[in-house]
Design an enzyme around this catalytic site. Structure first.
Site, PDB file in Angstrom:
ATOM      1  N   GLU A  66     -14.429  -3.690   0.565  1.00  0.00           N
ATOM      2  CA  GLU A  66     -14.810  -2.563   1.411  1.00  0.00           C
ATOM      3  C   GLU A  66     -15.534  -1.486   0.619  1.00  0.00           C
ATOM      4  O   GLU A  66     -15.280  -1.298  -0.570  1.00  0.00           O
ATOM      5  CB  GLU A  66     -13.556  -1.934   2.036  1.00  0.00           C
ATOM      6  CG  GLU A  66     -12.772  -2.885   2.914  1.00  0.00           C
ATOM      7  CD  GLU A  66     -11.396  -2.359   3.284  1.00  0.00           C
ATOM      8  OE1 GLU A  66     -10.923  -2.710   4.377  1.00  0.00           O
ATOM      9  OE2 GLU A  66     -10.810  -1.589   2.483  1.00  0.00           O
ATOM     10  N   ASP A 171      12.654  -5.877  -1.235  1.00  0.00           N
ATOM     11  CA  ASP A 171      11.473  -6.722  -1.241  1.00  0.00           C
ATOM     12  C   ASP A 171      11.932  -8.159  -1.051  1.00  0.00           C
ATOM     13  O   ASP A 171      13.023  -8.535  -1.519  1.00  0.00           O
ATOM     14  CB  ASP A 171      10.699  -6.584  -2.560  1.00  0.00           C
ATOM     15  CG  ASP A 171       9.291  -7.154  -2.480  1.00  0.00           C
ATOM     16  OD1 ASP A 171       8.333  -6.347  -2.477  1.00  0.00           O
ATOM     17  OD2 ASP A 171       9.141  -8.390  -2.423  1.00  0.00           O
ATOM     18  N   GLY A 236      -0.131  -2.186   6.720  1.00  0.00           N
ATOM     19  CA  GLY A 236      -1.128  -2.691   7.660  1.00  0.00           C
ATOM     20  C   GLY A 236      -2.436  -1.953   7.473  1.00  0.00           C
ATOM     21  O   GLY A 236      -2.547  -0.780   7.791  1.00  0.00           O
ATOM     22  N   ASP A 237      -3.452  -2.636   6.933  1.00  0.00           N
ATOM     23  CA  ASP A 237      -4.694  -1.922   6.619  1.00  0.00           C
ATOM     24  C   ASP A 237      -5.944  -2.759   6.859  1.00  0.00           C
ATOM     25  O   ASP A 237      -7.000  -2.482   6.312  1.00  0.00           O
ATOM     26  CB  ASP A 237      -4.674  -1.427   5.174  1.00  0.00           C
ATOM     27  CG  ASP A 237      -4.442  -2.558   4.171  1.00  0.00           C
ATOM     28  OD1 ASP A 237      -4.396  -3.731   4.586  1.00  0.00           O
ATOM     29  OD2 ASP A 237      -4.300  -2.260   2.978  1.00  0.00           O
TER      30      ASP A 237
END
Length: 350
Positions: A66, A171, A236-237
């Site tokens: 990006e 985790d 969430g990206d």
């Protein structure tokens, strides 16, 4: 004829990974997180001055690359960043980045810097700034679900900016939790390693989710989130990558950075395009409410936005002027006569 040494127009300050680490060490992690947070808050308060566009993304089956540009009309900044969850299997970083600041008037760059470390710092600083406005008053405990590269930065940012004193770690890979617990051992935080996400959220007023898998996932189910909690969802990206069950979103007041980007990449990609959200800058400027009740569930659906990177770049640019944590890079061709670029090569050959 000897080559002309690079002049001031040729040279651009360059901050390497080594320089950035020394800047963090000299400043102190918590102080640097707080300082970057102040720059972010300052820029969010002048949000309307900035050029804004969703980041320019090139998606593949393995990840995303990006570009994240913005400008306040005086200075231009961009970040190159990737997100490749599979990289960890190959001993590589999931996220790497570098960034540039440039003078709008001339177009000349004024800073080139690593941003892998800086992105970790600015992401944590942004989360904590949002929580300052949205978390329950007196929050002291944060659950941290996902204990990868971002984990310790988040914990320390919430300690420095929001005053948490306990972090509960979970985790799916227990080695990641052990790593984070060891790194935070001397942080002044009460660190609790948990064996399930349900155990991690027990008693937490703030829940941070930060996982890396590029898929629709349910890290938190609706029954795990009680009233009065602040959710900091930062994993969430990108399209097709979420962490929260849809039912959680439907009973939360949702706060975002830039809706056109978050609706594509954030948790709210699961909702109708018209579902109401509040922009964080509006809360900071007092034009929209943040937390309004003790029982309210607030959700910061954070995907990262270019103005946050701009703030971090601006901070580094200001700091290095008072330090030796950079080198001057011969980056811009500077011929004796601006139109004689080819002649510059000929003179070098001679």
């Amino acid at each position: 004829m000897p080559l002309k040494p690079p002049g001031p127009l040729s040279l651009v300050p360059f901050v390497s990974v080594e320089h950035m680490m020394q800047l963090v060490i000299d400043t102190g992690v918590e102080r640097m997180l707080s300082d970057i947070a102040a720059y972010i808050e300052e820029d969010f308060r002048r949000w309307e001055l900035f050029d804004k566009t969703p980041r320019i993304a090139s998606h593949s089956s393995e990840g995303v690359i990006e570009l994240m540009p913005t400008s306040d009309g005086i200075t231009y900044g961009f970040k190159y960043v990737n997100g490749h969850p599979k990289n960890m299997r190959d001993g590589k970083q999931t996220v790497t980045a570098f960034g540039v600041l440039a003078d709008v008037d001339s177009g000349y760059p004024v800073l080139l810097t690593e941003m892998t470390l800086l992105t970790a710092l600015r992401t944590a600083a942004t989360s904590a700034v949002a929580a300052k406005y949205l978390a329950p008053e007196g929050s002291r405990t944060m659950a941290m679900i996902g204990n990868g590269a971002q984990c310790e930065f988040q914990a320390l940012a919430f300690k420095a900016i929001c005053g948490i004193d306990t972090v509960r770690l979970y985790d799916i890979d227990s080695r990641a939790t052990a790593k984070a617990a060891a790194n935070l051992k001397s942080s002044g935080l009460n660190v609790v390693a948990c064996s399930t996400p349900e155990q991690a959220v027990e008693g937490a007023q703030i829940i941070t989710t930060c996982t890396a898998d590029k898929q629709y996932a349910t890290i938190l189910t609706d029954n795990m989130v009680g009233s009065g909690v602040h959710l900091n969802a930062i994993g969430g990206d990108c399209p097709g990558k979420t962490e929260l069950h849809r039912d959680i979103l439907l009973r939360s007041d949702i706060f975002v950075e830039y809706p056109p980007q978050t609706r594509i990449e954030g948790e709210i990609q699961q909702l109708d395009a018209e579902h109401p959200v509040t922009e964080l800058w509006q809360v900071m400027t007092g034009t929209a409410p943040g937390r309004t009740s003790a029982r309210q569930v607030t959700l910061f659906d954070s995907v990262g936005f270019a103005i946050e990177d701009f703030s971090a770049l601006r901070y580094v640019n200001d700091r290095i002027k008072r330090s030796e944590h950079f080198t001057s890079l011969d980056l811009i061709a500077d011929p004796d006569e601006p139109r004689d670029l080819y002649g510059m090569i000929l003179r070098a050959a001679a």
